[in-house]
Design an enzyme around this catalytic site. Structure first.
Site, PDB file in Angstrom:
ATOM      1  N   ASP A  45       0.800  -1.121  -0.059  1.00  0.00           N
ATOM      2  CA  ASP A  45      -0.014   0.073  -0.025  1.00  0.00           C
ATOM      3  C   ASP A  45       0.802   1.154  -0.039  1.00  0.00           C
ATOM      4  O   ASP A  45       0.638   2.359  -0.568  1.00  0.00           O
ATOM      5  CB  ASP A  45      -0.997   0.087   1.471  1.00  0.00           C
ATOM      6  CG  ASP A  45      -2.148  -0.949   1.078  1.00  0.00           C
ATOM      7  OD1 ASP A  45      -2.512  -1.397  -0.166  1.00  0.00           O
ATOM      8  OD2 ASP A  45      -2.578  -1.029   2.056  1.00  0.00           O
ATOM      9  N   GLU A 116      -5.059   9.910   4.524  1.00  0.00           N
ATOM     10  CA  GLU A 116      -5.279  10.769   5.797  1.00  0.00           C
ATOM     11  C   GLU A 116      -4.361  11.873   5.970  1.00  0.00           C
ATOM     12  O   GLU A 116      -3.385  11.811   5.593  1.00  0.00           O
ATOM     13  CB  GLU A 116      -5.683  10.036   7.003  1.00  0.00           C
ATOM     14  CG  GLU A 116      -4.348   9.839   7.592  1.00  0.00           C
ATOM     15  CD  GLU A 116      -3.678   8.507   7.387  1.00  0.00           C
ATOM     16  OE1 GLU A 116      -2.322   8.349   7.199  1.00  0.00           O
ATOM     17  OE2 GLU A 116      -4.602   7.428   7.102  1.00  0.00           O
ATOM     18  N   THR A 156     -10.033   2.808   6.962  1.00  0.00           N
ATOM     19  CA  THR A 156      -9.543   1.412   7.582  1.00  0.00           C
ATOM     20  C   THR A 156      -8.255   1.258   7.983  1.00  0.00           C
ATOM     21  O   THR A 156      -7.955   0.281   8.537  1.00  0.00           O
ATOM     22  CB  THR A 156      -9.999   0.346   6.371  1.00  0.00           C
ATOM     23  OG1 THR A 156      -9.009   0.683   5.182  1.00  0.00           O
ATOM     24  CG2 THR A 156     -11.068   0.339   5.872  1.00  0.00           C
ATOM     25  N   ALA A 157      -7.514   2.449   7.842  1.00  0.00           N
ATOM     26  CA  ALA A 157      -6.170   2.342   7.981  1.00  0.00           C
ATOM     27  C   ALA A 157      -5.858   2.883   9.400  1.00  0.00           C
ATOM     28  O   ALA A 157      -6.502   2.571  10.314  1.00  0.00           O
ATOM     29  CB  ALA A 157      -5.144   3.148   6.983  1.00  0.00           C
ATOM     30  N   ASN A 159      -6.947   5.752  10.897  1.00  0.00           N
ATOM     31  CA  ASN A 159      -8.089   6.379  11.105  1.00  0.00           C
ATOM     32  C   ASN A 159      -8.930   5.164  12.016  1.00  0.00           C
ATOM     33  O   ASN A 159      -9.447   5.384  13.217  1.00  0.00           O
ATOM     34  CB  ASN A 159      -9.018   6.752  10.286  1.00  0.00           C
ATOM     35  CG  ASN A 159     -10.566   6.645  10.398  1.00  0.00           C
ATOM     36  OD1 ASN A 159     -10.685   8.077  11.093  1.00  0.00           O
ATOM     37  ND2 ASN A 159     -11.324   6.305  10.056  1.00  0.00           N
TER      38      ASN A 159
END
Length: 256
Positions: A45, A116, A156-157, A159
Protein backbone atom coordinates in the site's frame (compact mmCIF):
# COMPACT_ATOMS: atom_id res chain seq x y z
CA UNK A 1 -8.12 2.06 -23.34
CA UNK A 2 -6.96 0.19 -26.45
CA UNK A 3 -7.78 -3.51 -26.92
CA UNK A 4 -4.28 -4.49 -25.88
CA UNK A 5 -3.39 -1.85 -23.30
CA UNK A 6 0.03 -0.33 -23.02
CA UNK A 7 1.13 -1.04 -19.47
CA UNK A 8 3.70 0.88 -17.46
CA UNK A 9 5.07 -1.37 -14.71
CA UNK A 10 6.27 0.36 -11.55
CA UNK A 11 7.84 -1.55 -8.66
CA UNK A 12 8.97 -0.97 -5.10
CA UNK A 13 12.71 -1.52 -4.44
CA UNK A 14 12.24 -4.91 -2.73
CA UNK A 15 13.84 -7.95 -4.38
CA UNK A 16 10.47 -9.64 -4.90
CA UNK A 17 8.94 -6.62 -6.62
CA UNK A 18 12.01 -6.05 -8.77
CA UNK A 19 11.99 -9.69 -9.93
CA UNK A 20 8.31 -9.37 -10.85
CA UNK A 21 9.08 -6.13 -12.72
CA UNK A 22 11.73 -7.86 -14.82
CA UNK A 23 9.45 -10.79 -15.64
CA UNK A 24 6.43 -8.65 -16.54
CA UNK A 25 8.34 -6.18 -18.70
CA UNK A 26 9.96 -9.10 -20.53
CA UNK A 27 6.49 -10.44 -21.34
CA UNK A 28 4.52 -7.23 -21.93
CA UNK A 29 7.21 -4.67 -22.75
CA UNK A 30 8.27 -1.47 -21.03
CA UNK A 31 6.35 1.78 -21.31
CA UNK A 32 6.74 5.18 -19.68
CA UNK A 33 3.83 6.21 -17.40
CA UNK A 34 2.94 9.18 -19.62
CA UNK A 35 2.62 6.91 -22.68
CA UNK A 36 0.70 4.11 -20.98
CA UNK A 37 -3.00 3.23 -20.94
CA UNK A 38 -2.74 1.75 -17.46
CA UNK A 39 -0.16 1.75 -14.67
CA UNK A 40 0.64 -1.49 -12.85
CA UNK A 41 2.06 -0.92 -9.36
CA UNK A 42 3.99 -3.80 -7.80
CA UNK A 43 4.45 -3.55 -4.03
CA UNK A 44 2.40 -2.75 -0.95
CA UNK A 45 0.00 0.00 0.00
CA UNK A 46 2.87 2.38 0.70
CA UNK A 47 4.13 1.98 -2.84
CA UNK A 48 0.61 2.39 -4.22
CA UNK A 49 0.31 5.73 -2.41
CA UNK A 50 3.74 6.71 -3.74
CA UNK A 51 2.58 5.85 -7.27
CA UNK A 52 -0.58 7.95 -6.89
CA UNK A 53 1.41 10.92 -5.61
CA UNK A 54 3.97 10.70 -8.40
CA UNK A 55 1.69 9.90 -11.33
CA UNK A 56 -1.87 10.71 -10.26
CA UNK A 57 -1.90 13.91 -12.32
CA UNK A 58 -1.62 11.81 -15.50
CA UNK A 59 -5.16 10.52 -14.98
CA UNK A 60 -4.16 6.93 -15.82
CA UNK A 61 -5.95 4.02 -14.06
CA UNK A 62 -3.77 2.00 -11.69
CA UNK A 63 -3.90 -1.77 -11.22
CA UNK A 64 -1.88 -2.80 -8.20
CA UNK A 65 -0.54 -6.25 -7.32
CA UNK A 66 0.53 -7.06 -3.78
CA UNK A 67 4.24 -7.65 -3.33
CA UNK A 68 4.61 -5.93 0.01
CA UNK A 69 3.59 -6.08 3.66
CA UNK A 70 0.15 -4.43 3.47
CA UNK A 71 -2.01 -4.72 0.37
CA UNK A 72 -5.44 -3.27 1.10
CA UNK A 73 -5.27 -1.16 -2.07
CA UNK A 74 -3.75 -3.98 -4.14
CA UNK A 75 -4.91 -7.09 -6.00
CA UNK A 76 -3.32 -10.50 -5.50
CA UNK A 77 -0.10 -11.04 -7.41
CA UNK A 78 -0.97 -13.37 -10.28
CA UNK A 79 0.95 -12.49 -13.45
CA UNK A 80 -0.21 -15.21 -15.83
CA UNK A 81 -3.63 -13.70 -16.73
CA UNK A 82 -2.84 -10.01 -16.26
CA UNK A 83 -4.41 -8.72 -19.49
CA UNK A 84 -7.70 -10.51 -18.83
CA UNK A 85 -7.77 -9.22 -15.26
CA UNK A 86 -7.20 -5.63 -16.33
CA UNK A 87 -9.95 -5.94 -18.97
CA UNK A 88 -12.42 -7.24 -16.36
CA UNK A 89 -11.34 -4.96 -13.50
CA UNK A 90 -13.83 -2.73 -11.69
CA UNK A 91 -12.84 0.91 -11.17
CA UNK A 92 -12.82 2.72 -7.84
CA UNK A 93 -12.57 6.48 -8.16
CA UNK A 94 -10.86 8.33 -5.31
CA UNK A 95 -10.54 12.03 -4.55
CA UNK A 96 -7.62 12.98 -2.30
CA UNK A 97 -7.64 15.54 0.47
CA UNK A 98 -5.81 18.82 -0.08
CA UNK A 99 -3.78 20.01 2.90
CA UNK A 100 -2.47 23.54 3.29
CA UNK A 101 -0.21 23.92 6.33
CA UNK A 102 1.09 27.20 7.75
CA UNK A 103 4.24 26.95 9.86
CA UNK A 104 5.73 29.05 12.66
CA UNK A 105 8.27 30.42 10.18
CA UNK A 106 5.51 31.75 7.94
CA UNK A 107 5.85 29.11 5.22
CA UNK A 108 2.74 27.83 3.45
CA UNK A 109 3.07 24.19 2.36
CA UNK A 110 0.51 22.21 0.35
CA UNK A 111 0.20 18.47 -0.13
CA UNK A 112 -2.30 15.78 -1.12
CA UNK A 113 -3.47 12.82 0.96
CA UNK A 114 -5.22 9.76 -0.46
CA UNK A 115 -5.49 8.13 2.99
CA UNK A 116 -5.42 10.77 5.70
CA UNK A 117 -4.06 14.04 7.04
CA UNK A 118 -2.95 13.71 10.66
CA UNK A 119 -1.76 16.22 13.23
CA UNK A 120 0.48 14.88 16.00
CA UNK A 121 2.17 16.40 19.03
CA UNK A 122 5.94 16.75 18.59
CA UNK A 123 6.92 16.65 22.27
CA UNK A 124 5.86 15.02 25.52
CA UNK A 125 3.20 17.70 26.04
CA UNK A 126 -0.31 17.19 24.68
CA UNK A 127 -1.45 19.26 21.73
CA UNK A 128 -4.16 21.91 22.14
CA UNK A 129 -6.10 22.28 18.89
CA UNK A 130 -9.13 24.35 17.88
CA UNK A 131 -11.37 22.85 15.17
CA UNK A 132 -13.32 25.02 12.69
CA UNK A 133 -15.71 23.63 10.08
CA UNK A 134 -16.63 25.86 7.12
CA UNK A 135 -15.41 28.89 9.04
CA UNK A 136 -17.35 28.15 12.25
CA UNK A 137 -15.62 27.02 15.43
CA UNK A 138 -17.02 23.64 16.48
CA UNK A 139 -14.50 22.74 19.18
CA UNK A 140 -12.76 25.51 21.10
CA UNK A 141 -10.01 23.29 22.46
CA UNK A 142 -9.20 19.63 21.88
CA UNK A 143 -6.46 18.37 24.22
CA UNK A 144 -5.01 15.27 22.61
CA UNK A 145 -2.06 13.45 21.12
CA UNK A 146 -3.42 14.47 17.74
CA UNK A 147 -6.34 14.50 15.32
CA UNK A 148 -6.81 13.21 11.78
CA UNK A 149 -9.04 13.51 8.75
CA UNK A 150 -9.48 10.39 6.58
CA UNK A 151 -10.96 9.57 3.20
CA UNK A 152 -13.20 6.49 2.79
CA UNK A 153 -10.28 4.59 1.23
CA UNK A 154 -8.07 5.57 4.18
CA UNK A 155 -10.72 5.10 6.86
CA UNK A 156 -9.69 1.46 7.43
CA UNK A 157 -6.05 2.38 8.12
CA UNK A 158 -4.73 4.76 10.81
CA UNK A 159 -8.22 6.23 11.27
CA UNK A 160 -9.70 2.85 12.25
CA UNK A 161 -6.78 2.14 14.59
CA UNK A 162 -7.62 5.43 16.35
CA UNK A 163 -11.23 4.16 16.79
CA UNK A 164 -12.56 6.23 13.91
CA UNK A 165 -15.44 5.06 11.67
CA UNK A 166 -15.06 2.99 8.52
CA UNK A 167 -16.64 4.95 5.68
CA UNK A 168 -18.31 3.30 2.66
CA UNK A 169 -16.68 4.03 -0.68
CA UNK A 170 -18.77 6.55 -2.62
CA UNK A 171 -20.43 7.89 0.54
CA UNK A 172 -19.06 11.40 -0.12
CA UNK A 173 -17.99 11.68 3.50
CA UNK A 174 -14.75 12.12 5.44
CA UNK A 175 -13.88 11.10 8.99
CA UNK A 176 -12.70 13.50 11.68
CA UNK A 177 -11.09 11.45 14.45
CA UNK A 178 -9.20 12.47 17.61
CA UNK A 179 -6.06 10.57 18.60
CA UNK A 180 -5.90 9.77 22.34
CA UNK A 181 -8.19 12.66 23.35
CA UNK A 182 -7.96 13.88 26.96
CA UNK A 183 -10.47 16.77 26.85
CA UNK A 184 -13.31 16.74 26.01
CA UNK A 185 -13.34 13.13 27.17
CA UNK A 186 -16.57 12.11 25.49
CA UNK A 187 -15.88 13.53 22.03
CA UNK A 188 -15.07 10.69 19.66
CA UNK A 189 -15.01 12.56 16.36
CA UNK A 190 -17.44 13.19 13.52
CA UNK A 191 -18.47 12.08 10.05
CA UNK A 192 -18.56 15.06 7.71
CA UNK A 193 -19.70 15.80 4.19
CA UNK A 194 -16.78 15.50 1.80
CA UNK A 195 -16.98 19.17 0.76
CA UNK A 196 -16.52 20.40 4.35
CA UNK A 197 -13.53 22.68 4.88
CA UNK A 198 -11.72 21.72 8.08
CA UNK A 199 -9.31 24.12 9.76
CA UNK A 200 -7.14 23.11 12.69
CA UNK A 201 -5.61 25.95 14.71
CA UNK A 202 -2.74 24.97 17.01
CA UNK A 203 -3.07 26.72 20.36
CA UNK A 204 0.23 27.62 22.02
CA UNK A 205 2.37 26.19 19.17
CA UNK A 206 5.68 27.26 20.73
CA UNK A 207 5.16 25.43 24.00
CA UNK A 208 3.16 22.57 22.43
CA UNK A 209 4.51 22.07 18.88
CA UNK A 210 2.54 20.00 16.38
CA UNK A 211 3.42 18.37 13.05
CA UNK A 212 1.05 17.65 10.15
CA UNK A 213 1.39 14.67 7.82
CA UNK A 214 -0.42 14.15 4.51
CA UNK A 215 0.06 10.43 3.82
CA UNK A 216 3.88 10.33 4.13
CA UNK A 217 4.66 14.06 3.67
CA UNK A 218 5.37 15.60 7.08
CA UNK A 219 5.41 19.32 7.89
CA UNK A 220 6.85 20.29 11.29
CA UNK A 221 5.88 23.15 13.61
CA UNK A 222 2.51 23.98 12.08
CA UNK A 223 0.26 26.71 13.46
CA UNK A 224 -2.73 26.19 11.18
CA UNK A 225 -3.81 23.41 8.81
CA UNK A 226 -6.68 23.62 6.32
CA UNK A 227 -8.08 20.48 4.71
CA UNK A 228 -10.65 20.02 1.96
CA UNK A 229 -11.47 17.37 -0.60
CA UNK A 230 -9.80 18.08 -3.93
CA UNK A 231 -12.09 19.37 -6.65
CA UNK A 232 -9.52 18.96 -9.41
CA UNK A 233 -7.74 15.65 -8.74
CA UNK A 234 -9.28 12.20 -9.06
CA UNK A 235 -7.56 8.84 -9.44
CA UNK A 236 -8.92 5.49 -10.59
CA UNK A 237 -7.82 2.22 -9.01
CA UNK A 238 -8.68 -1.07 -10.74
CA UNK A 239 -9.70 -4.14 -8.76
CA UNK A 240 -10.59 -7.74 -9.51
CA UNK A 241 -14.42 -7.97 -9.41
CA UNK A 242 -14.48 -10.71 -6.76
CA UNK A 243 -12.53 -8.57 -4.29
CA UNK A 244 -13.11 -4.93 -5.18
CA UNK A 245 -12.38 -2.01 -2.87
CA UNK A 246 -16.02 -1.44 -1.90
CA UNK A 247 -16.33 -5.07 -0.78
CA UNK A 248 -13.05 -4.85 1.15
CA UNK A 249 -14.21 -1.78 3.06
CA UNK A 250 -17.53 -3.45 3.83
CA UNK A 251 -15.82 -6.65 4.98
CA UNK A 252 -13.57 -4.70 7.36
CA UNK A 253 -16.67 -3.74 9.36
CA UNK A 254 -17.48 -7.39 10.08
CA UNK A 255 -14.03 -8.62 11.04
CA UNK A 256 -13.81 -9.98 14.57
Amino acid sequence: MSQTPRISFLASPTDEAQQALAALTAEHGACAPADADVLCALGGDGFMLQTLHRHGALGKPVFGMKLGTVGFLMNHYRPEDLLDRIAAAEPAKLRPLEMLALTESGASIGSLAYNEVSLLRQTRQAAHIQIDLNGETRLDELICDGVLTATPAGSTAYNFSAHGPILPLGSHTIALTPIAPFRPRRWRGAILKADTEIRFRVLDPYKRPVSATADSHEVRDVVEVTIRESRDRMVTLLFDPEHNLEERILSEQFMV
